[in-house]
Write a protein that holds these residues in place. Structure first.
Motif: not given
Length: 73
Positions: A8-18
């Motif tokens: 999902s966009r949320d998980i992808e964004l969290r993964l990118e930030r991490l």
């Protein structure tokens, strides 16, 4: 063995930030997440299996099984 995963966009964004904060690749983070999750899942499933397994008292005795099969005395 490569796999194609869609997040999902949320998980992808969290993964990118991490990934940016830790300097680790997204692939490394995903592998680590799966390893931890698999360990927890295996532990939970094995515990559930052990809890639901019949106890020795629930199992018929060998002499009873032999009698019922016609092989015992």
């Amino acid at each position: 063995m490569p796999h194609l995963l869609r997040f999902s966009r949320d998980i992808e964004l969290r993964l990118e930030r991490l990934s940016q904060r830790t300097g680790q690749s997204k692939s490394a983070l995903i592998e680590r997440c799966l390893a931890v999750g698999m360990h927890d899942l295996e532990s939970q499933l094995l515990l559930e299996e052990a809890v639901s397994a019949p106890t020795v008292a629930d199992k018929p005795a060998l002499d009873q099984l032999l009698r019922e099969s016609g092989l015992g005395a």
